[in-house]
Motif scaffolding. Structure first.
Motif, PDB file in Angstrom:
ATOM      1  N   PHE A  24      -1.239  -3.377  -9.043  1.00 31.95           N
ATOM      2  CA  PHE A  24      -0.131  -4.339  -9.001  1.00 31.95           C
ATOM      3  C   PHE A  24       0.574  -4.273  -7.646  1.00 31.95           C
ATOM      4  CE2 PHE A  24       0.250  -3.592 -13.847  1.00 31.95           C
ATOM      5  CZ  PHE A  24      -0.840  -4.407 -14.073  1.00 31.95           C
ATOM      6  N   ALA A  25       0.686  -3.073  -7.067  1.00 31.77           N
ATOM      7  CA  ALA A  25       1.298  -2.941  -5.744  1.00 31.77           C
ATOM      8  C   ALA A  25       0.451  -3.657  -4.694  1.00 31.77           C
ATOM      9  CB  ALA A  25       1.464  -1.473  -5.382  1.00 31.77           C
ATOM     10  N   GLY A  26      -0.860  -3.514  -4.790  1.00 35.36           N
ATOM     11  CA  GLY A  26      -1.734  -4.211  -3.857  1.00 35.36           C
ATOM     12  C   GLY A  26      -1.651  -5.715  -4.012  1.00 35.36           C
ATOM     13  N   ALA A  27      -1.541  -6.171  -5.252  1.00 32.19           N
ATOM     14  CA  ALA A  27      -1.514  -7.611  -5.520  1.00 32.19           C
ATOM     15  C   ALA A  27      -0.287  -8.288  -4.941  1.00 32.19           C
ATOM     16  CB  ALA A  27      -1.588  -7.853  -7.026  1.00 32.19           C
TER      17      ALA A  27
ATOM     18  N   SER B 174      -5.992  -5.718   4.537  1.00 30.54           N
ATOM     19  CA  SER B 174      -5.588  -4.379   4.982  1.00 30.54           C
ATOM     20  C   SER B 174      -4.292  -3.945   4.317  1.00 30.54           C
ATOM     21  CB  SER B 174      -5.427  -4.356   6.504  1.00 30.54           C
ATOM     22  OG  SER B 174      -4.465  -5.311   6.931  1.00 30.54           O
ATOM     23  N   GLU B 175      -3.364  -4.868   4.119  1.00 30.90           N
ATOM     24  CA  GLU B 175      -2.092  -4.552   3.476  1.00 30.90           C
ATOM     25  C   GLU B 175      -2.288  -4.255   1.994  1.00 30.90           C
ATOM     26  OE1 GLU B 175      -0.171  -8.177   4.304  1.00 30.90           O
ATOM     27  OE2 GLU B 175       0.464  -7.631   6.340  1.00 30.90           O
TER      28      GLU B 175
ATOM     29  N   ALA C 174      -2.050  -0.225  -2.256  1.00 31.26           N
ATOM     30  CA  ALA C 174      -2.654   0.354  -3.459  1.00 31.26           C
ATOM     31  C   ALA C 174      -2.977   1.828  -3.248  1.00 31.26           C
ATOM     32  CB  ALA C 174      -3.916  -0.422  -3.823  1.00 31.26           C
ATOM     33  N   ARG C 175      -3.507   2.158  -2.084  1.00 27.61           N
ATOM     34  CA  ARG C 175      -3.878   3.548  -1.814  1.00 27.61           C
ATOM     35  C   ARG C 175      -2.644   4.454  -1.784  1.00 27.61           C
ATOM     36  NH1 ARG C 175      -8.593   6.298  -0.074  1.00 27.61           N
ATOM     37  NH2 ARG C 175      -8.018   8.487  -0.280  1.00 27.61           N
ATOM     38  N   ALA C 176      -1.521   3.946  -1.294  1.00 33.65           N
ATOM     39  CA  ALA C 176      -0.301   4.753  -1.230  1.00 33.65           C
ATOM     40  C   ALA C 176       0.147   5.186  -2.622  1.00 33.65           C
ATOM     41  CB  ALA C 176       0.808   3.967  -0.536  1.00 33.65           C
ATOM     42  N   VAL C 177       0.019   4.303  -3.597  1.00 32.16           N
ATOM     43  CA  VAL C 177       0.403   4.658  -4.966  1.00 32.16           C
ATOM     44  C   VAL C 177      -0.513   5.745  -5.510  1.00 32.16           C
ATOM     45  CG1 VAL C 177       0.601   3.791  -7.331  1.00 32.16           C
ATOM     46  CG2 VAL C 177       1.378   2.377  -5.425  1.00 32.16           C
ATOM     47  N   LEU C 178      -1.804   5.618  -5.281  1.00 29.40           N
ATOM     48  CA  LEU C 178      -2.758   6.603  -5.787  1.00 29.40           C
ATOM     49  C   LEU C 178      -2.587   7.955  -5.098  1.00 29.40           C
ATOM     50  CD1 LEU C 178      -5.807   4.201  -5.907  1.00 29.40           C
ATOM     51  CD2 LEU C 178      -4.628   5.159  -7.896  1.00 29.40           C
ATOM     52  N   ASP C 179      -2.310   7.938  -3.799  1.00 32.84           N
ATOM     53  CA  ASP C 179      -2.119   9.196  -3.063  1.00 32.84           C
ATOM     54  C   ASP C 179      -0.875   9.938  -3.535  1.00 32.84           C
ATOM     55  OD1 ASP C 179      -4.390   8.749  -1.600  1.00 32.84           O
ATOM     56  OD2 ASP C 179      -3.348   8.007   0.187  1.00 32.84           O
ATOM     57  N   ALA C 180       0.073   9.200  -4.093  1.00 34.65           N
ATOM     58  CA  ALA C 180       1.325   9.823  -4.544  1.00 34.65           C
ATOM     59  C   ALA C 180       1.203  10.463  -5.918  1.00 34.65           C
ATOM     60  CB  ALA C 180       2.444   8.783  -4.553  1.00 34.65           C
TER      61      ALA C 180
ATOM     62  N   VAL D 128      -7.850  -5.988 -10.671  1.00 36.58           N
ATOM     63  CA  VAL D 128      -7.110  -7.242 -10.766  1.00 36.58           C
ATOM     64  C   VAL D 128      -7.807  -8.266  -9.876  1.00 36.58           C
ATOM     65  CG1 VAL D 128      -4.860  -6.253 -11.351  1.00 36.58           C
ATOM     66  CG2 VAL D 128      -5.483  -6.566  -8.931  1.00 36.58           C
ATOM     67  N   VAL D 129      -7.678  -9.523 -10.237  1.00 37.42           N
ATOM     68  CA  VAL D 129      -8.261 -10.618  -9.468  1.00 37.42           C
ATOM     69  C   VAL D 129      -7.156 -11.252  -8.630  1.00 37.42           C
ATOM     70  CG1 VAL D 129      -9.491 -12.807  -9.569  1.00 37.42           C
ATOM     71  CG2 VAL D 129      -9.987 -11.031 -11.250  1.00 37.42           C
ATOM     72  N   LEU D 130      -7.429 -11.402  -7.334  1.00 34.97           N
ATOM     73  CA  LEU D 130      -6.463 -11.949  -6.382  1.00 34.97           C
ATOM     74  C   LEU D 130      -7.041 -13.202  -5.724  1.00 34.97           C
ATOM     75  CD1 LEU D 130      -5.661  -8.610  -4.507  1.00 34.97           C
ATOM     76  CD2 LEU D 130      -4.543  -9.492  -6.557  1.00 34.97           C
ATOM     77  N   THR D 131      -6.155 -14.041  -5.212  1.00 34.53           N
ATOM     78  CA  THR D 131      -6.569 -15.158  -4.375  1.00 34.53           C
ATOM     79  C   THR D 131      -5.996 -14.946  -2.986  1.00 34.53           C
ATOM     80  OG1 THR D 131      -6.615 -16.669  -6.273  1.00 34.53           O
ATOM     81  CG2 THR D 131      -6.554 -17.649  -4.074  1.00 34.53           C
ATOM     82  N   LEU D 132      -6.869 -14.843  -1.996  1.00 27.86           N
ATOM     83  CA  LEU D 132      -6.464 -14.544  -0.619  1.00 27.86           C
ATOM     84  C   LEU D 132      -6.554 -15.811   0.237  1.00 27.86           C
ATOM     85  CD1 LEU D 132      -8.382 -11.180  -0.071  1.00 27.86           C
ATOM     86  CD2 LEU D 132      -6.123 -11.555  -1.072  1.00 27.86           C
ATOM     87  N   GLY D 133      -5.727 -15.833   1.265  1.00 33.94           N
ATOM     88  CA  GLY D 133      -5.776 -16.936   2.223  1.00 33.94           C
ATOM     89  C   GLY D 133      -5.193 -18.211   1.691  1.00 33.94           C
TER      90      GLY D 133
END
Length: 286
Positions: free
Chosen positions: A215-218, A224-225, A230-236, A281-286
């Motif tokens: 959800f944070a990534g979405a 890259s963002e 998403a990685r920051a949440v998992l690393d924590a 999760v499914v995202l729409t980019l661009g």
């Protein structure tokens, strides 16, 4: 509603005759929809059966823990088997047939031919579980041939599995419509899974990091963002042993670049305690 339980090919044929499957369905509807499962049914499976009922006059649910898609050291022996409860779920949701074969019914003792998942079967989830997708596609193709559905319904939580099944249907010209159903989550965001029952209360709390990361990534805009957030949440969360976190094209499961535009899947796999979980999760980019 009474459910017809079939354990072999003859039972399946008799079930089709009893329900009158094979007669022409009304326009816009299928005669038979299949929901393939490994049992241990939960609310996510209920949603698949409901969607199948919307698409077809009759619904068959397969319950089979497929040995071909488990690797050495995985949880085949302890995978939850709750057949009596599964039957109740199928009856409550209006399924007409439950196909529950044995491994001996599904596979010859000298089985030689199976389905290859190709390159897509060796990346992301396939890299962590070699041979898993070959075994999955082999059993799905056999289920299609045995049950002979017009429609088959799968959950989008197993996004790479769904992509490979769609590709198999396309490559092998199978006359089956594949329907993907949204992931069902607990109120706190945890994706429903039969393996969630392995988690202790403390591990379940730690497992919430997977959905929080997605959800944070979405909430981000560029690839890259998205990956970074998403990685920051998992690393924590020190209790989560990350296997992979990827942002991929939903059709090929190859990583997307910074200028990618269109639908993408942000997928994660991690081990919490002794339990391996996946989510996306499914995202729409661009």
């Amino acid at each position: 509603m009474d459910v017809i339980v079939a354990g072999d090919r003859a039972g399946l044929a008799e079930a089709r005759r009893t329900l009158g499957i094979g007669r022409e369905a009304p326009p816009g509807r299928a005669a038979l929809a299949l929901v393939p499962t490994m049992g241990a049914l939960h609310e996510g499976h209920r949603s698949l059966i409901r969607l199948a009922r919307e698409r077809a006059d009759h619904v068959a649910v397969s319950v089979f823990v497929n040995p071909l898609q488990f690797g050495p050291g995985e949880d085949y022996a302890r995978y939850p088997r709750t057949f009596d409860t599964d039957l109740e779920v199928c009856a409550e949701e209006g399924a007409g047939i439950v196909f529950a074969p044995s491994a001996e019914e599904m596979y010859l003792p000298d089985r030689q031919v199976g389905v290859s998942a190709g390159k897509m079967g060796t990346i992301v989830e396939g890299a962590s579980r070699p041979g898993h997708f070959d075994g999955m596609l082999t059993v799905v193709l056999k289920l299609f041939n045995l049950v002979r559905p017009d429609v088959a319904v799968f959950g989008r939580k197993d996004a790479q599995q769904l992509a490979l099944i769609r590709r198999m249907v396309l490559d092998l010209d199978l006359p089956i419509e594949i329907v993907g159903a949204p992931t069902v989550r607990e109120a706190d965001g945890l994706a429903l899974s039969s393996r969630n029952r392995y988690l202790s209360p403390h591990e379940r709390t730690m497992a919430l990091a997977l959905s929080r990361a997605l959800f944070a990534g979405a909430e981000q805009g560029r690839p890259s963002e998205i990956r970074r957030a998403a990685r920051a949440v998992l690393d924590a969360e020190p209790g989560v042993d990350l296997d992979y976190l990827v942002l991929v094209d939903p059709a090929t499961f190859t990583e997307v670049g910074e200028e990618y535009a269109g639908e993408a899947v942000l997928a994660v796999a991690a081990r919490v305690g002794t339990t391996r979980l996946i989510d996306n999760v499914v995202l729409t980019l661009g």
